[in-house]
Motif scaffolding. Structure first.
Motif, PDB file in Angstrom:
ATOM      1  N   GLU A 397       4.896 -12.903  -2.647  1.00 61.00           N
ATOM      2  CA  GLU A 397       6.058 -12.079  -2.996  1.00 61.00           C
ATOM      3  C   GLU A 397       5.636 -10.678  -3.435  1.00 61.00           C
ATOM      4  N   ASP A 398       4.524 -10.588  -4.179  1.00 61.72           N
ATOM      5  CA  ASP A 398       4.095  -9.292  -4.714  1.00 61.72           C
ATOM      6  C   ASP A 398       3.293  -8.461  -3.727  1.00 61.72           C
ATOM      7  N   ILE A 399       2.662  -9.099  -2.742  1.00 61.56           N
ATOM      8  CA  ILE A 399       1.741  -8.340  -1.895  1.00 61.56           C
ATOM      9  C   ILE A 399       2.282  -8.050  -0.501  1.00 61.56           C
ATOM     10  N   LEU A 400       3.274  -8.806  -0.032  1.00 62.68           N
ATOM     11  CA  LEU A 400       3.810  -8.555   1.299  1.00 62.68           C
ATOM     12  C   LEU A 400       4.334  -7.129   1.400  1.00 62.68           C
ATOM     13  N   GLY A 401       3.963  -6.456   2.475  1.00 65.48           N
ATOM     14  CA  GLY A 401       4.362  -5.072   2.687  1.00 65.48           C
ATOM     15  C   GLY A 401       3.345  -4.061   2.216  1.00 65.48           C
ATOM     16  N   LYS A 402       2.399  -4.477   1.360  1.00 66.40           N
ATOM     17  CA  LYS A 402       1.367  -3.561   0.878  1.00 66.40           C
ATOM     18  C   LYS A 402       0.255  -3.437   1.927  1.00 66.40           C
ATOM     19  N   ASN A 403      -0.481  -2.340   1.846  1.00 71.43           N
ATOM     20  CA  ASN A 403      -1.616  -2.150   2.742  1.00 71.43           C
ATOM     21  C   ASN A 403      -2.764  -3.051   2.307  1.00 71.43           C
TER      22      ASN A 403
END
Length: 639
Positions: A397-403
């Motif tokens: 949930e916290d890391i999806l979408g981050k590089n």
């Protein structure tokens, strides 16, 4: 596009699931016999544990454990069919060469327990003093003969006696030196407070395995499941035995033999721990290179041809050498890179051909035993499974979408970005290792495999990243490397490593046309410290001596321990014999400074011999001989 991505992400774990299938095949109860190489004692604790804790029974085996008697050859018992499995020495290599179809299933002692001992009162405190002495060396002790020959002995140099297996022959003076197991007979000497000298083949760079369990090729061909089950249950037993030594001592004493006292069995357990190193090496582990080294030693003894190949006599469950075996969990095999490569190929195939319910795919993806990460064409994280959460401490949930760079330290980001760019543009699978940052800020080392994919419903470019944390494995590998090349007492390079360094240093000196000095150093009055304060104090003294070396030599110089109280020092680009003598004098001054041992002051000295390249010789053996002779002359002058 979203459905395409989901389909892409979820198909990943089908291959992982398939590779992880391990069906439980029914195994019929099978009666087999294990022939030990000696009488019941802690030396065979792992086999007792496998039997008494039910590991053999769980594997479908009813194992009879038979102790040996003097004159019983365990290899012959197995060859004759009276036993299906046996425990033997590294001379199994010789049996294989002679045509006996023996196959080694695993190694218990990473270092042979065989040593030669003399009583301290005999004055034989140097291996070379065994000339013309009476020696008892038991059968199957080729490493001891190799050690003696390596030190310049011939068969005629000593008087070989039939081994009586009775330590009293040494105590009474009937013989001068005897081969013993350091896990066994030394207990009797310690109990009687008798000082002794111990000469191990490792002092001369000869490092054999000890207590190898084996079977025959016919067993492997006709009953492969039996062999596999026996091996796995046996290794379970050894892991249990070394983790619970006190329990095993009580079990052996109560059910197998009271020939040895409880104290004797406990001594065995402690000594075996040093030889097995179970905190570093999993019981059963063996390395093809070590076996090849053993075969090469036999060649030097004239017992094997020069290029005898040991591969055919070694059994690995995967049918190929397990060179690392640093992870033993359900999910990882020792061949990590090979596993990742197989995964990538299977994933590619399944992505192109498999149609399966998305919810099942998601379940398999989330519970895959490797960290699975999906990156889009901008290296943004689109998929993140449960193992990735566990490894990197980031929730999906916290890391999806981050590089992806969020888990990569700044110093290595350019390198990793270059790797990912190559995967995107060249459509190639790339394997690499790099440090990563967990969410709590700690750094770990990970092994990565990155494979390119195109979306099913569009032409979007994705990368499937598979990773595993190899931090502990690398640390263990480094520990193993250090254990193999450094003396555990002084922390100096051991005999093998210092001789390798000497070869390298001589090549540099020849190329640069500089002078190199070898200092052969032997301590004076060291025996008196052992006699007066005990061997433990002697060990402390050796460690302290080694700590003084850096004060006399340069960083470019090299010091190593040959064994006992002998050291070799390499002085590179020394210029002249006078310069080497100045270093030797400084070393003597440092070594002669008092030592505090158990509240008392002790003093020792040193005899140092010097040889100079290329003035004295150009070959290693000649230089060593020259320095050795100089050292003996110096020692004779102070006695």
């Amino acid at each position: 596009m979203v459905n395409g991505r989901k389909h892409l992400i979820y198909t990943l774990s089908l291959a992982v699931l398939l590779l992880g299938i391990n069906p439980a095949w029914p195994v019929e109860l099978d009666a087999v016999t294990l022939q030990l190489k000696w009488k019941h004692q802690f030396q065979f604790a792992g086999y007792y544990a496998a039997k008494e804790k039910g590991f053999y029974q769980e594997a479908g085996l009813d194992v009879a454990i038979i102790e040996a008697a003097p004159g019983v050859d365990p290899t012959q018992e197995v060859l004759a069919g009276r036993a299906q499995f046996g425990v033997g020495t590294s001379e199994l290599v010789l049996r294989r060469y002679r045509g006996d179809p023996v196959v080694v299933l695993g190694v218990i002692f990473q270092h042979s327990p065989l040593s030669l001992i003399t009583l301290a009162k005999s004055g034989i405190d140097n291996i070379h003093k065994l000339v013309d002495r009476k020696l008892m060396i038991e059968p199957g002790s080729s490493e001891l003969f190799a050690y003696l020959f390596q030190e310049g002995f011939t068969q005629k140099a000593f008087n070989l006696q039939h081994h009586s297996l009775d330590i009293n022959d040494l105590l009474s003076g009937k013989i001068d030196a005897m081969s013993v197991y350091v896990t066994d007979e030394l207990y009797l000497l310690d109990q009687q407070r008798l000082a002794y000298n111990q000469f191990s083949p490792r002092m001369s760079g000869i490092d054999f395995y000890g207590d190898n369990f084996f079977t025959l090729e016919s067993q492997l061909e006709e009953r492969p499941q039996r062999v596999k089950a026996f091996r796995e249950a046996t290794l379970r037993g050894w892991r249990y035995a070394m983790q619970n030594p006190d329990e095993m001592v009580r079990l052996i004493y109560g059910r197998y033999s009271q020939r040895h006292s409880m104290g004797h069995l406990q001594f065995e357990a402690k000594a075996m721990y040093e030889l097995m190193q179970p905190e570093l090496i999993d019981p059963g582990y063996m390395n093809v290179g070590r076996w090849q080294h053993i075969a090469q030693t036999y060649y030097q003894l004239g017992l094997l041809p020069e290029h005898f190949n040991v591969d055919a006599m070694l059994y690995f469950p995967s049918n190929k050498p397990d060179l690392k075996k640093l992870q033993t969990t359900l999910y990882y095999t020792a061949g990590g890179l090979s596993l990742l490569a197989i995964l990538s190929m299977v994933l590619l195939r399944f992505y192109r051909s498999v149609r399966i319910n998305e919810s099942r795919l998601k379940t398999m993806f989330d519970h895959a035993p490797l960290s699975l990460i999906v990156l889009d064409d901008q290296n943004r994280i689109q998929g993140w499974n449960a193992e990735a959460e566990k490894t990197f401490l980031w929730s999906a949930e916290d890391i999806l979408g981050k590089n992806i760079t969020v888990i990569i330290p700044p110093p290595v980001r350019p390198e990793v970005e270059e790797v990912l760019a190559a995967v995107h543009t060249e459509r190639t699978i790339v394997r690499h290792e790099n440090t990563n940052i967990k969410r709590d800020g700690t750094e770990i080392l990970c092994e990565w495999l990155n494979a390119p994919f195109k979306g099913k419903h569009d032409q979007s470019s994705f990368i499937i990243c598979m990773a595993r944390d190899i931090t502990e494995a690398k640390q263990l590998e480094q520990k193993l490397e250090r254990a193999a090349h450094y003396d555990s007492l002084t922390l100096l390079p051991n005999r093998t490593l210092v001789f390798n360094e000497l070869k390298r240093s001589l090549a540099i000196a020849a190329r640069q046309k500089t002078k190199l000095a070898i200092l052969f150093l032997d301590l004076n009055d060291f025996k008196a410290v052992n006699d007066n304060f005990g061997h433990e104090s002697g060990d402390m003294l050796l460690a302290t001596v080694a700590q003084r070396f850096p004060k006399a030599i340069r960083e470019s110089d090299y010091a190593g321990r040959l064994g006992g109280d002998e050291f070799l020092i390499i002085l590179q680009d020394i210029g002249s014999l006078e310069n080497a003598q100045m270093v030797a004098d400084h070393l003597q001054d440092l070594i002669c400074q008092p030592y505090m041992i158990k509240g008392q002051v002790a003093t020792i000295g040193a005899s140092i011999g010097i040889s100079l390249y290329p003035d004295d010789a150009t070959e290693i053996s000649q230089l060593i001989h020259k320095a050795d002779q100089e050292m003996y002359q110096a020692k004779h002058g102070v006695q």
